[in-house]
Write a protein that holds these residues in place. Sequence first.
Motif, mmCIF file in Angstrom:
data_model
loop_
_atom_site.group_PDB
_atom_site.id
_atom_site.type_symbol
_atom_site.label_atom_id
_atom_site.label_comp_id
_atom_site.label_asym_id
_atom_site.label_seq_id
_atom_site.Cartn_x
_atom_site.Cartn_y
_atom_site.Cartn_z
ATOM 1 N N GLN A 86 0.738 -1.223 -0.140
ATOM 2 C CA GLN A 86 -0.091 0.117 -0.086
ATOM 3 C C GLN A 86 0.852 1.338 0.025
ATOM 4 O O GLN A 86 0.551 2.359 -0.577
ATOM 5 N N GLU A 87 1.831 1.157 0.705
ATOM 6 C CA GLU A 87 2.755 2.394 0.798
ATOM 7 C C GLU A 87 3.542 2.745 -0.855
ATOM 8 O O GLU A 87 3.420 3.864 -1.150
ATOM 9 N N GLU A 88 3.812 1.650 -1.191
ATOM 10 C CA GLU A 88 4.429 1.573 -2.773
ATOM 11 C C GLU A 88 3.075 2.095 -3.631
ATOM 12 O O GLU A 88 3.735 3.189 -4.484
ATOM 13 N N LEU A 89 2.356 1.828 -3.457
ATOM 14 C CA LEU A 89 1.115 2.135 -4.234
ATOM 15 C C LEU A 89 0.595 3.587 -4.108
ATOM 16 O O LEU A 89 0.833 4.545 -5.086
ATOM 17 N N THR A 90 0.986 4.318 -2.931
ATOM 18 C CA THR A 90 0.671 5.625 -2.605
ATOM 19 C C THR A 90 1.868 6.470 -3.466
ATOM 20 O O THR A 90 1.556 7.527 -3.923
ATOM 21 N N VAL A 91 3.232 5.873 -2.984
ATOM 22 C CA VAL A 91 4.076 6.696 -3.610
ATOM 23 C C VAL A 91 4.188 6.807 -5.035
ATOM 24 O O VAL A 91 4.257 7.852 -5.855
ATOM 25 N N ILE A 92 3.872 5.359 -5.813
ATOM 26 C CA ILE A 92 3.626 5.644 -7.379
ATOM 27 C C ILE A 92 2.548 6.516 -7.836
ATOM 28 O O ILE A 92 2.661 7.292 -8.711
ATOM 29 N N GLN A 93 1.390 6.356 -7.153
ATOM 30 C CA GLN A 93 0.203 7.279 -7.443
ATOM 31 C C GLN A 93 0.501 8.752 -7.387
ATOM 32 O O GLN A 93 0.159 9.465 -8.082
ATOM 33 N N ASP A 94 1.227 9.002 -6.261
ATOM 34 C CA ASP A 94 1.703 10.508 -6.003
ATOM 35 C C ASP A 94 2.533 10.991 -6.946
ATOM 36 O O ASP A 94 2.572 12.010 -7.471
ATOM 37 N N GLY A 95 3.454 10.068 -7.295
ATOM 38 C CA GLY A 95 4.451 10.326 -8.541
ATOM 39 C C GLY A 95 3.639 10.551 -9.948
ATOM 40 O O GLY A 95 4.209 11.258 -10.743
ATOM 41 N N LEU A 96 2.806 9.736 -10.151
ATOM 42 C CA LEU A 96 2.149 9.644 -11.357
ATOM 43 C C LEU A 96 1.320 11.116 -11.499
ATOM 44 O O LEU A 96 1.086 11.536 -12.613
ATOM 45 N N SER A 97 0.708 11.356 -10.321
ATOM 46 C CA SER A 97 0.125 12.687 -10.449
ATOM 47 C C SER A 97 0.885 13.785 -10.717
ATOM 48 O O SER A 97 0.488 14.763 -11.239
ATOM 49 N N LYS A 98 2.044 13.827 -10.276
ATOM 50 C CA LYS A 98 3.224 14.902 -10.365
ATOM 51 C C LYS A 98 3.457 14.912 -12.083
ATOM 52 O O LYS A 98 3.542 16.076 -12.721
ATOM 53 N N VAL A 99 3.834 13.832 -12.450
ATOM 54 C CA VAL A 99 3.913 13.666 -14.011
ATOM 55 C C VAL A 99 2.651 14.139 -14.852
ATOM 56 O O VAL A 99 2.934 14.921 -15.625
ATOM 57 N N GLU A 100 1.508 13.798 -14.718
ATOM 58 C CA GLU A 100 0.498 14.444 -15.086
ATOM 59 C C GLU A 100 0.197 15.901 -14.830
ATOM 60 O O GLU A 100 -0.193 16.628 -15.835
ATOM 61 N N GLU A 101 0.759 16.234 -13.775
ATOM 62 C CA GLU A 101 0.634 17.872 -13.576
ATOM 63 C C GLU A 101 1.640 18.522 -14.413
ATOM 64 O O GLU A 101 1.457 19.641 -14.994
ATOM 65 N N GLU A 102 2.833 17.857 -14.530
ATOM 66 C CA GLU A 102 3.825 18.465 -15.383
ATOM 67 C C GLU A 102 3.322 18.656 -16.796
ATOM 68 O O GLU A 102 3.516 19.422 -17.460
ATOM 69 N N TRP A 103 2.785 17.668 -17.267
ATOM 70 C CA TRP A 103 2.057 17.561 -18.696
ATOM 71 C C TRP A 103 1.061 18.442 -18.810
ATOM 72 O O TRP A 103 0.969 19.303 -19.830
ATOM 73 N N SER A 104 0.345 18.647 -17.809
ATOM 74 C CA SER A 104 -1.034 19.555 -17.986
ATOM 75 C C SER A 104 -0.397 20.971 -17.931
ATOM 76 O O SER A 104 -0.962 21.840 -18.657
#
Length: 499
Positions: free
Chosen positions: A90-108
């Motif tokens: 669950q901790e790894e999932l949270t880290v990955i999801q947060d990282g993907l959200s940052k990637v998404e924010e950079e694209w946006s």
Amino acid sequence: MGYEIKCYVRIKVQMIFQTTVAVSCCVFKHRIIEKEKESKLWGGRFSSETSPVLEKLNASIKYDWRLWREDVKGSKCYARALQKTGILTQEELTVIQDGLSKVEEEWSSNNFKIKSTDEDIHTANERRLKELIGGVAGKLHTGRSRNDQVATDMRIWLRDKMGTLNSFIHDFIQIVTDRARREVHILMPGYTHLQRAQPVLWSHWLLSHAWNLRADSERLSQLSARADEMPLGSGALAGNPFPVDRPALARDLGFSRCSPNSMRAVGDRDFIAEFLWWACLCAVHLSRLAEDLVLFGSQEFGFVRLADCHSTGSSLMPHKRNPDGLELIRGRAGRILGQCTGFMAVLKGLPSTYNKDLQEDKEAMFDVCDSMESILQVAAGAVGTLTVNSDKCRSALTPDMLATDVAYYLVRKGMEFRVAHSVAGKVVALAEKMEVAMSELTMEHLKSVSECFEEDVRDVWNYESSVDQYRALGGTSSSSVAQQLDQMDQWLKNCASVQ
């Protein structure tokens, strides 16, 4: 001897230095190759760097970056699926999801930096995710291949675009039906072989194109339903070795079902081929509409006048009003046809499952989607803003266009149609011989052709009556047009309720 010893020492030192430099260069070069291999998702088994020309041809990031949103969405959903299998904590999932959200924010925010080593959108996003969160990013690709990843991304992207295109079609049909309702009584010539044929209503002509677009909309909806199948979880071709709940993953991504066969899933581009063919047909319909309007807008016809906002001028001739938008619709239809033909040729020779030839799918898909969005909106704007010259339309009607009505008149008198057709043809020939309009022939002239003609034949020479007789479903009478409008209104309401 002292001098010889010094020379010997100097030479040995130079040899040692050159050897050291050579070794250092080899180590440096090796490190460069290792760094390149590390930056690729597939570099582990290769011992030399990729040819620069192949690197350029192989890279698709210059156009498939448009899939960034879909790629991030797919990765987030796949990460949740992996966590349920125990591959991720669950901790790894949270880290990955947060990282993907940052990637998404950079694209946006248009701040994502594409690097020269980013082969495609999947490589770029995974590379950036690793930069943001470290090695745990490498777990995300467990059981996943770019083969099933790209097929999923494209289906999500195209599914959304098909919804947008369908909304443009609905808007266009609404414009056409509104115009047909306002201008329902305008008479004009109908044409076959580009020759004046029979009188029709302008509104009936408008609706003929609306029905084409309605069929296009229905075909697009059917295609969208067939494309609603998730390939993710198919791996490279053999499937996923981990207990990923694919039906749950499909629901998470908004798909109604999963692909039933992993080998087919990664190599299936039927949804792209179908879309390109659909676009060809819809573009052909728009092209034929454009051709009608180009003709009707010429001074030789003068039936319509395009609005200034949908016309252009000449760089040499100040008086010109050119229908460039309509002409570009015709031209773009040819380009879309070329994309479809080209991609079908790519598919024709492929063995099963994924082959790199399929990389040609994205440019065709993007280009055709962009083209369809443009020409649908231009066509709708042109039709919605043009002016109809009802007097010019009516003045183009001539009595010879009522020759079929003469035959129908004789049929109502009891004559067989084939005989009546022949008699009406003789009436036409007589009028041409006498160089008068058919309506100017006297009763004596008509009786010389057939004794079936009576005084009530004068009623035939009425364009409104001619049009109004076509009351059977689908005809050009005002009552039939009213039925068509009701049908189209109900269909548009049903479409709006489904969206």
